[in-house]
Write a protein that holds these residues in place. Sequence first.
Motif, PDB file in Angstrom:
ATOM      1  N   THR A 196       0.833  -1.261   0.105  1.00  0.00           N
ATOM      2  CA  THR A 196       0.107  -0.018   0.154  1.00  0.00           C
ATOM      3  C   THR A 196       0.776   1.284  -0.161  1.00  0.00           C
ATOM      4  O   THR A 196       0.331   2.368  -0.012  1.00  0.00           O
ATOM      5  CB  THR A 196      -0.836  -0.016   1.248  1.00  0.00           C
ATOM      6  N   ARG A 197       1.962   1.167   0.085  1.00  0.00           N
ATOM      7  CA  ARG A 197       3.085   2.288   0.133  1.00  0.00           C
ATOM      8  C   ARG A 197       3.996   2.239  -0.821  1.00  0.00           C
ATOM      9  O   ARG A 197       4.780   1.088  -1.054  1.00  0.00           O
ATOM     10  CB  ARG A 197       3.775   2.437   1.479  1.00  0.00           C
ATOM     11  N   TYR A 198       4.261   3.164  -1.703  1.00  0.00           N
ATOM     12  CA  TYR A 198       5.541   2.995  -2.860  1.00  0.00           C
ATOM     13  C   TYR A 198       6.275   4.145  -2.520  1.00  0.00           C
ATOM     14  O   TYR A 198       5.805   5.284  -2.626  1.00  0.00           O
ATOM     15  CB  TYR A 198       4.798   3.214  -4.507  1.00  0.00           C
ATOM     16  N   THR A 199       7.635   3.969  -2.115  1.00  0.00           N
ATOM     17  CA  THR A 199       8.626   4.902  -1.961  1.00  0.00           C
ATOM     18  C   THR A 199       9.600   5.066  -3.316  1.00  0.00           C
ATOM     19  O   THR A 199      10.164   3.877  -3.769  1.00  0.00           O
ATOM     20  CB  THR A 199       9.201   4.590  -0.774  1.00  0.00           C
ATOM     21  N   ALA A 200       9.949   6.226  -3.653  1.00  0.00           N
ATOM     22  CA  ALA A 200      11.054   6.528  -4.630  1.00  0.00           C
ATOM     23  C   ALA A 200      11.996   7.808  -4.446  1.00  0.00           C
ATOM     24  O   ALA A 200      11.330   8.672  -3.748  1.00  0.00           O
ATOM     25  CB  ALA A 200      10.344   6.209  -5.945  1.00  0.00           C
ATOM     26  N   ILE A 201      13.005   7.893  -5.041  1.00  0.00           N
ATOM     27  CA  ILE A 201      13.639   8.776  -4.848  1.00  0.00           C
ATOM     28  C   ILE A 201      14.058   9.701  -6.013  1.00  0.00           C
ATOM     29  O   ILE A 201      14.418   8.703  -7.268  1.00  0.00           O
ATOM     30  CB  ILE A 201      15.412   8.666  -4.133  1.00  0.00           C
ATOM     31  N   GLY A 202      14.038  10.734  -6.486  1.00  0.00           N
ATOM     32  CA  GLY A 202      14.389  11.635  -7.692  1.00  0.00           C
ATOM     33  C   GLY A 202      15.369  12.679  -7.288  1.00  0.00           C
ATOM     34  O   GLY A 202      15.337  13.170  -6.236  1.00  0.00           O
ATOM     35  N   ARG A 203      16.049  12.752  -8.345  1.00  0.00           N
ATOM     36  CA  ARG A 203      17.203  13.894  -8.183  1.00  0.00           C
ATOM     37  C   ARG A 203      16.992  14.795  -9.465  1.00  0.00           C
ATOM     38  O   ARG A 203      16.764  14.207 -10.604  1.00  0.00           O
ATOM     39  CB  ARG A 203      18.415  13.216  -8.353  1.00  0.00           C
ATOM     40  N   ARG A 204      17.587  16.139  -9.332  1.00  0.00           N
ATOM     41  CA  ARG A 204      17.791  17.197 -10.173  1.00  0.00           C
ATOM     42  C   ARG A 204      18.465  18.107  -9.838  1.00  0.00           C
ATOM     43  O   ARG A 204      18.284  18.496  -8.772  1.00  0.00           O
ATOM     44  CB  ARG A 204      16.532  17.649 -10.870  1.00  0.00           C
ATOM     45  N   LYS A 205      19.827  18.442 -10.587  1.00  0.00           N
ATOM     46  CA  LYS A 205      20.558  19.456 -10.047  1.00  0.00           C
ATOM     47  C   LYS A 205      21.086  18.986  -8.956  1.00  0.00           C
ATOM     48  O   LYS A 205      21.536  18.156  -8.687  1.00  0.00           O
ATOM     49  CB  LYS A 205      20.129  20.932 -10.207  1.00  0.00           C
ATOM     50  N   ARG A 206      21.184  20.081  -7.637  1.00  0.00           N
ATOM     51  CA  ARG A 206      21.480  19.780  -6.361  1.00  0.00           C
ATOM     52  C   ARG A 206      20.224  19.178  -5.650  1.00  0.00           C
ATOM     53  O   ARG A 206      20.475  19.225  -4.398  1.00  0.00           O
ATOM     54  CB  ARG A 206      22.029  20.954  -5.708  1.00  0.00           C
ATOM     55  N   SER A 207      19.209  19.059  -6.070  1.00  0.00           N
ATOM     56  CA  SER A 207      18.081  18.754  -5.204  1.00  0.00           C
ATOM     57  C   SER A 207      17.748  17.163  -5.157  1.00  0.00           C
ATOM     58  O   SER A 207      17.734  16.348  -6.286  1.00  0.00           O
ATOM     59  CB  SER A 207      16.823  19.146  -5.857  1.00  0.00           C
ATOM     60  N   VAL A 208      17.224  16.574  -4.054  1.00  0.00           N
ATOM     61  CA  VAL A 208      16.993  15.199  -3.742  1.00  0.00           C
ATOM     62  C   VAL A 208      15.448  15.412  -3.248  1.00  0.00           C
ATOM     63  O   VAL A 208      15.300  15.836  -2.013  1.00  0.00           O
ATOM     64  CB  VAL A 208      18.018  14.642  -2.879  1.00  0.00           C
ATOM     65  N   ALA A 209      14.598  14.248  -3.659  1.00  0.00           N
ATOM     66  CA  ALA A 209      13.010  14.464  -3.168  1.00  0.00           C
ATOM     67  C   ALA A 209      12.912  12.850  -3.031  1.00  0.00           C
ATOM     68  O   ALA A 209      13.297  12.133  -3.940  1.00  0.00           O
ATOM     69  CB  ALA A 209      12.153  14.800  -4.319  1.00  0.00           C
ATOM     70  N   LYS A 210      12.442  12.843  -1.623  1.00  0.00           N
ATOM     71  CA  LYS A 210      11.851  11.315  -1.444  1.00  0.00           C
ATOM     72  C   LYS A 210      10.505  11.383  -1.579  1.00  0.00           C
ATOM     73  O   LYS A 210       9.525  12.108  -0.707  1.00  0.00           O
ATOM     74  CB  LYS A 210      12.371  10.769  -0.028  1.00  0.00           C
ATOM     75  N   VAL A 211       9.913  10.477  -2.395  1.00  0.00           N
ATOM     76  CA  VAL A 211       8.416  10.598  -2.699  1.00  0.00           C
ATOM     77  C   VAL A 211       7.447   9.437  -2.121  1.00  0.00           C
ATOM     78  O   VAL A 211       8.170   8.097  -2.393  1.00  0.00           O
ATOM     79  CB  VAL A 211       8.202  10.787  -4.160  1.00  0.00           C
ATOM     80  N   THR A 212       6.742   9.414  -1.466  1.00  0.00           N
ATOM     81  CA  THR A 212       5.831   8.419  -0.831  1.00  0.00           C
ATOM     82  C   THR A 212       4.484   8.306  -1.325  1.00  0.00           C
ATOM     83  O   THR A 212       3.817   9.372  -0.953  1.00  0.00           O
ATOM     84  CB  THR A 212       6.049   8.361   0.618  1.00  0.00           C
ATOM     85  N   LEU A 213       3.917   7.369  -1.963  1.00  0.00           N
ATOM     86  CA  LEU A 213       2.927   7.401  -2.624  1.00  0.00           C
ATOM     87  C   LEU A 213       1.859   6.371  -1.735  1.00  0.00           C
ATOM     88  O   LEU A 213       2.402   5.338  -1.360  1.00  0.00           O
ATOM     89  CB  LEU A 213       2.455   6.848  -3.938  1.00  0.00           C
ATOM     90  N   THR A 214       0.709   6.782  -1.271  1.00  0.00           N
ATOM     91  CA  THR A 214      -0.293   5.896  -0.478  1.00  0.00           C
ATOM     92  C   THR A 214      -1.635   6.231  -1.063  1.00  0.00           C
ATOM     93  O   THR A 214      -2.088   7.384  -1.572  1.00  0.00           O
ATOM     94  CB  THR A 214      -0.196   6.249   1.098  1.00  0.00           C
ATOM     95  N   PRO A 215      -2.473   5.124  -1.125  1.00  0.00           N
ATOM     96  CA  PRO A 215      -3.854   5.285  -1.452  1.00  0.00           C
ATOM     97  C   PRO A 215      -4.493   6.471  -0.889  1.00  0.00           C
ATOM     98  O   PRO A 215      -4.594   6.385   0.249  1.00  0.00           O
ATOM     99  CB  PRO A 215      -4.512   3.900  -1.414  1.00  0.00           C
ATOM    100  N   GLY A 216      -5.197   7.247  -1.535  1.00  0.00           N
ATOM    101  CA  GLY A 216      -6.107   8.351  -1.053  1.00  0.00           C
ATOM    102  C   GLY A 216      -6.493   9.260  -1.858  1.00  0.00           C
ATOM    103  O   GLY A 216      -6.985   8.674  -3.194  1.00  0.00           O
ATOM    104  N   LYS A 217      -6.996  10.614  -1.524  1.00  0.00           N
ATOM    105  CA  LYS A 217      -7.777  11.259  -2.395  1.00  0.00           C
ATOM    106  C   LYS A 217      -6.932  12.461  -3.297  1.00  0.00           C
ATOM    107  O   LYS A 217      -7.581  13.053  -3.959  1.00  0.00           O
ATOM    108  CB  LYS A 217      -8.638  12.071  -1.660  1.00  0.00           C
ATOM    109  N   GLY A 218      -5.863  12.359  -3.287  1.00  0.00           N
ATOM    110  CA  GLY A 218      -5.002  13.288  -4.106  1.00  0.00           C
ATOM    111  C   GLY A 218      -4.136  14.355  -3.559  1.00  0.00           C
ATOM    112  O   GLY A 218      -3.945  15.096  -4.178  1.00  0.00           O
ATOM    113  N   ASN A 219      -4.342  14.295  -2.251  1.00  0.00           N
ATOM    114  CA  ASN A 219      -3.504  15.496  -1.695  1.00  0.00           C
ATOM    115  C   ASN A 219      -2.037  15.293  -1.645  1.00  0.00           C
ATOM    116  O   ASN A 219      -1.527  14.226  -1.705  1.00  0.00           O
ATOM    117  CB  ASN A 219      -3.667  15.298   0.123  1.00  0.00           C
TER     118      ASN A 219
END
Length: 131
Positions: free
Chosen positions: A5-28
């Motif tokens: 029920t949880r999907y976690t991934a990391i994205g990078r661009r230039k000097r930025s690092v983002a940790k993204v977590t997707l959980t089932p929900g309403k789009g917040n």
Amino acid sequence: MAEKTRYTAIGRRKRSVAKVTLTPGKGNITVNGKDVKDYMPYETLVMDLVQPLELVDSKDKFDITIVVKGGGFSGQTGAIRLGITRALMLANGENRPVLKEAGMVTRDARIKERKKYGLKKARRAPQFSKR
């Protein structure tokens, strides 16, 4: 086997690092504890950020929690977008061809070039004076 029920991934661009977590929900979408519209200063950045969700019609299916560090808003947006893309591919492997065709899967490897000695910036040389 229970479905993940949880999907976690990391994205990078230039000097930025983002940790993204997707959980089932309403789009917040929450970035560093704030709503995405409060965190990002421009509406175009928010539109760019949710592009992968719109491509696979998942805008109202997941709540997204993001922790992003480094860089400016543009770099952070690119990092978040890549993180969302990777998390969507984990959630459903059939999303990959659609996202790949739109150019979302490829990481943008462009980073700032280092400054060289004797120059003012990476390539900007001091002004030449004949006398």
